[in-house]
Design a protein around this motif. Structure first.
Motif, short mmCIF file in Angstrom:
data_model
loop_
_atom_site.label_atom_id
_atom_site.label_comp_id
_atom_site.label_asym_id
_atom_site.label_seq_id
_atom_site.Cartn_x
_atom_site.Cartn_y
_atom_site.Cartn_z
N GLU A 26 0.83 -1.20 0.00
CA GLU A 26 0.00 0.00 0.00
C GLU A 26 0.86 1.25 0.00
O GLU A 26 1.87 1.33 0.71
N VAL A 28 -0.10 5.37 0.29
CA VAL A 28 -1.14 6.38 0.45
C VAL A 28 -0.48 7.75 0.51
O VAL A 28 0.43 7.97 1.30
N GLU A 31 -4.56 10.62 2.53
CA GLU A 31 -5.70 9.87 3.07
C GLU A 31 -6.69 10.80 3.75
O GLU A 31 -6.29 11.71 4.48
N GLY A 175 -3.56 7.43 -3.74
CA GLY A 175 -3.21 6.17 -3.11
C GLY A 175 -3.14 5.05 -4.12
O GLY A 175 -3.73 5.12 -5.21
N GLN A 211 -8.02 -2.98 2.61
CA GLN A 211 -7.11 -1.83 2.50
C GLN A 211 -7.85 -0.58 2.07
O GLN A 211 -7.57 0.53 2.55
N PHE A 215 -8.67 3.38 3.90
CA PHE A 215 -8.55 4.68 3.24
C PHE A 215 -9.87 5.46 3.30
O PHE A 215 -9.89 6.65 3.60
#
Length: 220
Positions: A26, A28, A31, A175, A211, A215
């Motif tokens: 991941e 990001v 966020e 992201g 996931q 977010f």
């Protein structure tokens, strides 16, 4: 290994681990601090590649996963969104980069429809699940005692998906999530074939959905 012991071993594998391994990465960049509020999100599959297409049922699975875990998030169905904004999000015309959004939103019908839908985030999912190696054999027949099958087969599946999150407000990518899952399925047969299916695509769906919830949701 005798047939009953083999069946028990395979059943234990399916029950304990599903014979699936998965990894998630991941990144990001920006966020939301309190979820997406009253905005909506749409999840779309990339289908412009010549050798595969992101499966519609996988897109639907991720959307349902998010909506079921946080009922405060409005997920617009892929088909609903594509029909509402036809033809701007068809495979040949869909934006490939966040920078393309500025030009797209200069189209009054597009801007008006997105405003009506309150769409703040668009999530593109690119990838597929493919069948890999297979081995084994099985024979079936009809005899004096009835019909039956005997043998053993196995095959693998690999899932690889990447979800890219676009923010319509900032016209930017905020992201990116990637997941890979692999697993081995089995089909032992002693009179009756018993499929033991590794839920590879389902595991990938749950991984991406979890996931994305981190977010999008204020509850995670």
């Amino acid at each position: 290994m005798k047939a009953p012991a083999l069946l028990l071993a395979l059943a234990a594998c399916a029950a304990l681990t599903g014979c699936v391994t998965a990894t998630v990465d991941e990144m990001v960049f920006n966020e939301p601090t309190e979820g997406i509020g009253d905005a909506s999100v749409v999840i779309l599959g990339r289908r412009h590649a010549s050798d595969y297409e992101t499966e519609p049922d996988f897109i639907d699975c991720v959307g349902k996963h998010i909506a079921n875990r946080d009922q405060g998030i409005e997920v617009i169905g892929e088909l609903e969104f594509l029909n509402a904004l036809y033809p701007w999000f068809e495979p040949r015309t869909a934006p490939l980069y966040p920078q393309d959004l500025e030009k797209l939103l200069q189209q009054p019908p597009v801007a008006a429809k997105l405003a009506t839908l309150r769409t703040q985030y668009m999530i593109w999912i690119d990838g597929s699940t493919v069948r890999t190696d297979s081995a084994g054999s099985m024979t079936c027949g009809i005899g004096p005692g009835g019909a039956g099958c005997f043998g053993f087969g196995t095959w693998g599946n690999d899932s690889n998906y990447e979800a890219t999150i676009w923010d319509f407000t900032n016209r930017a990518e905020v992201g990116r999530i990637s997941t890979s899952a692999s697993g081995q399925s089995y089909m032992p047969a002693v009179v009756v074939p018993i499929p033991i299916i590794a839920p590879v695509q389902g595991t990938a769906c749950d991984s991406v959905g979890d996931q994305l919830l981190q977010f999008l949701s204020s509850e995670y």
